[in-house]
Design an enzyme around this catalytic site. Structure first.
Site, PDB file in Angstrom:
ATOM      1  N   GLY A 172      22.510  43.408  48.255  1.00  0.00           N
ATOM      2  CA  GLY A 172      21.219  42.994  48.791  1.00  0.00           C
ATOM      3  C   GLY A 172      21.333  42.020  49.942  1.00  0.00           C
ATOM      4  CB  SER A 181      26.003  46.704  49.880  1.00  0.00           C
ATOM      5  OG  SER A 181      25.531  46.294  51.143  1.00  0.00           O
TER       6      SER A 181
END
Length: 497
Positions: A115, A200
């Site tokens: 995020g 990520s």
């Protein structure tokens, strides 16, 4: 209702039964003594009964439509998630329901969500990273595992105010890993067999834990590593903090230390602070050459990683893109030609810019990381994900779509190809966590497109990734690569692509 007494924690935990799986949600692993203070472990509960049927609060954050990037239909209802600055250090433990009947302790998979270090992308509550399916599949596979997913501080609450502790998210996560080492045994887990995984920004954190010597046996880096977001000098953080404090003062508030949470979030939004980073720390120095304690690595990417920069790059003129590529040093001309960058061709130039971002921050990272680990004699398993977005195939196999496939928390029965690939991903990940080879470490594994999956050799890999481009990038000085990337990508990231 699932209930058991955890002797070491001195607490009775009441969770939920989900068929062959039990889940204990929102267990507090740490307390935050004050804003920007280092967290402390929660060591015991004095015989209390803990309600572990609900997900714990997440760190306060600005709202982002997590369904936008993943193309999840707008009529899908995401559960509203509670937020708390000081109560966000909690974790969820998912175990086989017959754990008490098993003898040997089970391997543990620890999941760190991504995020951009500013928001929770893929919580259990959202179902995007619901760990129920992967545990239930591990039971059906005959290789059961335990999965722990952790929440941690985000955005400026994790970044710090540059007056004390930095990298608080990383320290929260390390505390959670230590908590797992201490307490997972009573859940039936093996503290000596822990795999740390993330996607990520989660992959960035996992890589950081690996190089700083966290107690791990295996690691999984999915579309993220320290090559994606390397540690930056402290002065970069000071400039960000100063900008935030100026915004707060304009609104009549004091420093970051004293301002209300909602005003801090407003200031972040006003400054379009859409991502953060790790700050330089002695523990992280030389990270490019460290492999830590983990002995095996699973690492890979998706075909279209740069989608999260697409809207930003689309606003660039050909002149801006040409000037960005000109920062490539002695290879600038060759780089521009290879990526089809030209003043006279706006569309190919924008496509080339996005291809460069994918290659420079993701595909090249897989290549370099895998080579290092093999050089020191550790096992590496590389993969590529080319399975298209289940809801909109024209969006390709883009950044974060692997979460939908891997966790299977959302109903994909309308797309048998995606469902099949997701099932195979879980099978291979479960094998890896159990210490088995998920495929030959001499080949890569391809998931997709069109519902297919198989081992691929170097020749087929070259049909799926831009190998010639990667070869050129390897010749370049990293400072020149960073200069091109910074000119193309800085300030242009967004989950709303």
């Amino acid at each position: 209702m699932a209930e058991f007494k955890h002797g070491t924690l001195n607490a009775t935990l009441r969770g939920i039964d989900l068929g062959c799986v039990r889940q204990f949600r929102g267990i507090q692993y740490g307390r935050i003594p004050g804003r920007f203070k280092r967290s402390e472990m929660v060591d015991g509960w004095e015989g209390k009964v803990l309600d572990c049927t609900k997900y714990g609060p997440r760190c306060p954050q600005n709202h982002y439509d997590v369904g936008h990037l993943l193309r999840i239909p707008e009529d899908h209802v995401f559960e509203k998630e509670e937020e708390s600055e000081f109560g966000c250090l909690n974790l969820d433990v998912t175990v086989p329901s017959d754990l008490g009947e098993r003898g040997d302790p089970l391997p543990v998979l620890v999941w760190i969500h991504g995020g951009s270090q500013i928001m929770t992308f893929g919580s259990g509550a959202s179902r995007i990273c619901d760990t129920t399916k992967i545990v239930s599949d591990s039971i059906l596979q005959g290789h059961p595992i335990i999965v722990v997913s952790i929440a941690y501080r985000l955005n400026i609450f994790a970044f710090g105010d540059c007056k004390g502790e930095v990298n608080l998210a990383l320290k929260d996560q390390r505390l959670a890993i230590e908590w797992i080492q201490k307490y997972i045994g009573k859940f039936g887990g093996d503290a000596r067999n822990v795999t740390l995984a993330g996607e990520s920004a989660g992959g960035v954190y996992v890589h950081a834990h690996v190089v700083t010597g966290a107690p791990l046996t295996k690691a999984i880096l999915s579309s993220g590593s320290l090559y994606l977001s390397p540690p930056l000098p402290l002065y970069r953080g000071q400039a960000t903090v100063e900008a935030l404090e100026n915004k707060l003062k304009e609104a009549g508030h004091g420093s970051l230390q004293d301002a209300p949470v909602n005003e801090i979030l407003k200031a972040q939004a006003a400054l379009a602070l859409n991502s953060l980073w790790l700050q330089d720390d002695p523990e992280l120095s030389g990270w490019q050459n460290k492999t830590g304690n983990a002995q095996e690595l699973l690492v890979g990417d998706v075909e279209y990683e740069s989608i999260i920069w697409r809207n930003g790059v689309e606003t660039m003129t050909p002149q801006m893109i040409v000037e960005s590529f000109a920062k490539g040093g002695e290879y600038a001309s060759q780089l521009s030609r290879l990526y089809c960058v030209s003043l006279n061709r706006p569309t190919p130039s924008k496509t080339g810019a996005l291809d460069f971002i994918t290659d420079a921050r993701f595909a090249l990272a897989v290549r370099k990381t895998a080579r290092l680990w093999r050089t020191v004699g550790k096992r590496v398993y590389c993969y590529v994900i080319d399975q298209e977005n289940p809801w909109q195939a024209s969006s390709r196999a883009h950044h974060a779509v692997d979460l939908v496939l891997l966790f299977g928390g959302l109903d994909l029965s309308f797309n048998p190809a995606a469902e099949k690939v997701g099932r195979e991903m879980r099978k291979r990940w479960i094998s890896f966590v159990n210490g088995e080879a998920p495929w030959s470490n001499e080949k890569s594994f391809a998931f997709g497109p069109f519902g297919e999956y198989k081992e691929i050799d170097a020749n087929e890999f070259a049909t799926r990734r831009r190998v010639k481009h990667l070869d050129l990038l390897e010749k370049m000085d990293i400072a020149n690569i960073n200069a091109v990337f910074g000119a193309l990508a800085a300030g242009r990231i967004s989950l709303l692509n």
